[in-house]
Design a protein around this motif. Structure first.
Motif, PDB file in Angstrom:
ATOM      1  N   LYS A  28       0.969  -1.293  -0.067  1.00  0.00           N
ATOM      2  CA  LYS A  28       0.173   0.082  -0.137  1.00  0.00           C
ATOM      3  C   LYS A  28       0.921   1.410   0.075  1.00  0.00           C
ATOM      4  O   LYS A  28       0.352   2.274   0.116  1.00  0.00           O
ATOM      5  N   GLY A  29       2.249   0.981   0.072  1.00  0.00           N
ATOM      6  CA  GLY A  29       3.122   2.305  -0.182  1.00  0.00           C
ATOM      7  C   GLY A  29       2.961   3.202   1.197  1.00  0.00           C
ATOM      8  O   GLY A  29       3.464   4.211   1.490  1.00  0.00           O
ATOM      9  N   LEU A  30       2.613   2.365   2.460  1.00  0.00           N
ATOM     10  CA  LEU A  30       2.759   2.846   3.747  1.00  0.00           C
ATOM     11  C   LEU A  30       3.744   2.733   4.696  1.00  0.00           C
ATOM     12  O   LEU A  30       4.214   3.571   5.391  1.00  0.00           O
ATOM     13  N   ALA A  31       4.511   1.725   4.313  1.00  0.00           N
ATOM     14  CA  ALA A  31       5.911   1.489   4.896  1.00  0.00           C
ATOM     15  C   ALA A  31       6.831   0.776   4.074  1.00  0.00           C
ATOM     16  O   ALA A  31       6.547   0.050   3.252  1.00  0.00           O
ATOM     17  N   GLU A  32       7.848   1.031   4.194  1.00  0.00           N
ATOM     18  CA  GLU A  32       9.047   0.767   3.366  1.00  0.00           C
ATOM     19  C   GLU A  32      10.192   0.059   4.360  1.00  0.00           C
ATOM     20  O   GLU A  32      10.550   0.677   5.191  1.00  0.00           O
ATOM     21  N   ILE A  33      10.408  -1.363   4.190  1.00  0.00           N
ATOM     22  CA  ILE A  33      11.605  -1.903   5.079  1.00  0.00           C
ATOM     23  C   ILE A  33      12.756  -2.204   4.047  1.00  0.00           C
ATOM     24  O   ILE A  33      12.495  -3.058   3.066  1.00  0.00           O
ATOM     25  N   HIS A  34      13.981  -1.748   4.394  1.00  0.00           N
ATOM     26  CA  HIS A  34      15.058  -2.053   3.438  1.00  0.00           C
ATOM     27  C   HIS A  34      15.963  -3.047   4.342  1.00  0.00           C
ATOM     28  O   HIS A  34      16.479  -2.548   5.837  1.00  0.00           O
ATOM     29  N   VAL A  35      16.476  -4.105   4.006  1.00  0.00           N
ATOM     30  CA  VAL A  35      17.642  -4.964   4.578  1.00  0.00           C
ATOM     31  C   VAL A  35      18.925  -4.561   4.268  1.00  0.00           C
ATOM     32  O   VAL A  35      18.976  -4.835   2.978  1.00  0.00           O
ATOM     33  N   HIS A  36      19.796  -4.325   4.984  1.00  0.00           N
ATOM     34  CA  HIS A  36      21.165  -4.050   4.478  1.00  0.00           C
ATOM     35  C   HIS A  36      22.332  -5.170   5.152  1.00  0.00           C
ATOM     36  O   HIS A  36      22.144  -5.411   6.400  1.00  0.00           O
ATOM     37  N   ASP A  37      22.935  -5.873   4.182  1.00  0.00           N
ATOM     38  CA  ASP A  37      23.823  -6.818   4.752  1.00  0.00           C
ATOM     39  C   ASP A  37      25.113  -6.115   5.322  1.00  0.00           C
ATOM     40  O   ASP A  37      25.654  -5.532   4.378  1.00  0.00           O
ATOM     41  N   LEU A  38      25.427  -6.291   6.277  1.00  0.00           N
ATOM     42  CA  LEU A  38      26.624  -5.677   7.020  1.00  0.00           C
ATOM     43  C   LEU A  38      28.049  -6.077   6.054  1.00  0.00           C
ATOM     44  O   LEU A  38      28.905  -5.435   5.902  1.00  0.00           O
TER      45      LEU A  38
END
Ligand code: ADE
Length: 230
Positions: A28-38
């Protein structure tokens, strides 16, 4: 809202943040989660992100440099309201903390692993530390998923029924009332008559009474004065 998660085990987030309510919020474009690999910010060709502790002691420590590089890159792209280090030493997550975080625009959740992170992360980079309870997990990943879930479900429009997040347990220091669905009778196990009476005021009064009784019985610590009737 945008949540950036920094981890050395990105695979731990597949099957959690890409499912259910979190997926709906993203769709719905209400939240974005981005996972970053250390490891993408490792200091050498051996993909090194951890090292022995100065002064000795068991366990590897996540190095400052990859973490700083990752956070610096993210901060060069947008402003962050909080850089939260997931740690059993942090303030304990509560509905109040989740409510507060749900009002932020961009947050970083940093997951520790092994013996922890170089203390300079806490000294110079983290703005806050959050624990999900007094027990030690292998890393901060499960804790970060808990925080992301509890925060994102509060964002307006994420839940189907806008009021349902407001009627959660803990929102008003009372635990939620019992709920039932069809059939009204099963195996001789009956739903309380009031719920099928159609009398909305009586239903609301019954629910509130149940909340108070249940809180007294199960979580008296939530009541300011557990002996008072109101
Ligand atoms: N990392 C390890 N244990 C944790 C906990 N209980 N809460 C948050 N992060 C953690």
């Amino acid at each position: 809202m945008r949540i950036d998660i920094i981890t050395c085990v990105p695979a731990m987030f597949s099957g959690t943040i890409d499912q259910s309510i979190l997926k709906r919020a993203a769709d719905k474009g209400l939240a974005e989660i981005h996972v970053h690999d250390l490891r993408d910010f490792a200091i050498n060709k051996h993909n090194q992100i951890d090292d022995y502790a100065f002064g000795g002691g068991a366990g590897m420590v996540l190095m400052i440099e990859p973490i700083d590089k990752c956070i610096t890159k993210l901060k060069s792209e947008r402003a962050y309201d909080e850089v939260i280090y997931m740690s059993p030493d942090g303030e304990t997550l509560s509905q109040g903390v989740s409510n507060e975080l749900s009002l932020k625009k961009n947050i970083i959740l940093l997951c520790g692993h092994y013996k922890g992170v170089d203390e300079r992360v806490r000294e110079h980079l983290a703005t806050r530390e959050i624990s999900i309870g007094d027990y030690v997990l292998t890393g901060g990943e499960l804790a970060a998923a808990v925080v992301a879930d509890s925060v994102i479900r509060l964002l307006p429009g994420v839940m189907n029924d806008e009021t349902s997040a407001l009627t959660d347990s803990f929102q008003d220091d009372l635990i939620a009332p019992p709920v039932y669905t069809r059939p009204a009778e099963y195996n001789n196990w009956k739903v309380p008559d009031v719920l099928t009476s159609g009398h909305q005021a009586k239903i609301e009064a019954w629910r509130f009474e149940q909340q108070v009784q249940r809180t007294k019985a199960k979580r008296p610590d939530l009541l300011k004065n557990p002996d008072s009737e109101d």
